[in-house]
Design an enzyme around this catalytic site. Structure first.
Site: not given
Ligand code: NDP
Ligand code: 8X3
Length: 253
Positions: A9, A87, A153, A184, A186, A189
């Protein structure tokens, strides 16, 4: 030879920030995601800016066969993976349990849990053979406390928490570090994906607060990965200063 990090990701958000952070510190980087055009753009940016080697791999982590096909056929020079950052993940929808889409549930569980399992199993044999490796799993505050309308989730991230603990125990004998990072809010997208392209609702997630950035999380992960061989950070919960956990956020009036 530069060390190698594999980041799932890496086309957006936290994963993309990690790719830049590790590349800036002279890691060769394997980047994955489903969006080929984004992978190409990240590859070019990292190569130009940091002069490291980049291997883009386009696959869906939910697809067990694709995961193993791609990761078991790496070119020789890419096989020595030092660090895996699990990730790739997403939330879909924010609805009460009785109203949420079951298709969304399946996609979240297949991506956040099954995807992490498949990628880890595909990468582990090399780490085990070398008796060295570090796996970083992206959990969430959603995996520490359940919040209203978070149901599946939250369950997927509770699973990441449990699996991180389980992997740490079972892989002890192989000298493999397991670090779980639980952020928390971030601003990436993430909310746009969760609210299915509704930009206003996505933006309202961060109203009246200063959220974390992908770079904040990348810095934390890089720190965990830079420690001496005998030191392993097991678990980190990291929130904006205005957030206590998945439920309580103090917003400016
Ligand atoms: P984004 O949506 O910005 O990035 C998510 C990434 O995951 C993208 O690169 C996407 O790439 C990839 N992805 C999603 N589904 C798939 C799939 N089926 N196969 C391969 N790649 C996949 O979100 P974040 O950077 O915020 O999220 C990253 C991680 O952090 C996640 O696990 C999320 O749950 C976790 N997280 C995020 C938080 C937040 O507040 N943003 C807080 C806590 C945890 P593509 O679409 O090109 O496949
Ligand atoms: C992403 C943070 O609080 O939206 O994991 O679940 S929250």
């Amino acid at each position: 030879m530069n060390p190698i990090v594999l980041i799932t990701g890496a086309t957006s958000g936290i994963g993309k920030a990690c790719a830049a952070k590790f590349a800036a510190h002279k890691y060769n980087v394997i980047i994955t995601g489903r969006r080929q055009d984004r992978l190409k753009a990240v590859e070019q940016e990292l190569e130009t800016r940091y002069g490291v080697a980049v291997l883009p791999l386009c696959f869906d982590v939910q697809d067990k066969q694709a995961v193993f096909q791609q990761l078991q056929q790496l070119p020789e020079e890419w096989q020595h993976i030092d660090i895996l950052i699990n990730n790739a993940g997403l939330a879909l929808g924010r609805d009460h349990f009785d109203q949420a889409s079951m298709d969304d549930w399946e996609t979240m569980l297949n991506t956040n849990v099954h995807g992490l399992l498949y990628v880890s199993r595909a990468v582990l044999p090399g780490m085990i053979a070398r008796k060295k490796g570090h796996i970083v799993n992206l959990g969430s505050v959603a995996g520490k406390d359940v919040y209203e309308k978070g149901n599946t989730y939250c369950a997927s991230k509770f699973a990441v928490d449990a699996l991180s603990k389980a992997m740490r125990i079972d892989l002890l004998q192989h000298n493999i570090k397991i670090t779980a990072i639980h952020p928390g809010a971030v601003e990436t997208e993430f909310s746009l994906v969760r609210f299915k392209g509704d930009a206003d609702t996505a933006a309202s997630t961060y109203t009246g607060m200063t959220p974390l950035t992908g770079a904040d999380i990348a810095d934390t992960i890089f720190y965990c990965c830079s420690l001496p061989a005998h030191v392993c950070i097991n678990d980190i919960v990291i929130t904006p200063t205005q957030q206590a956990n998945g439920i309580y956020i103090y917003r400016n009036q």
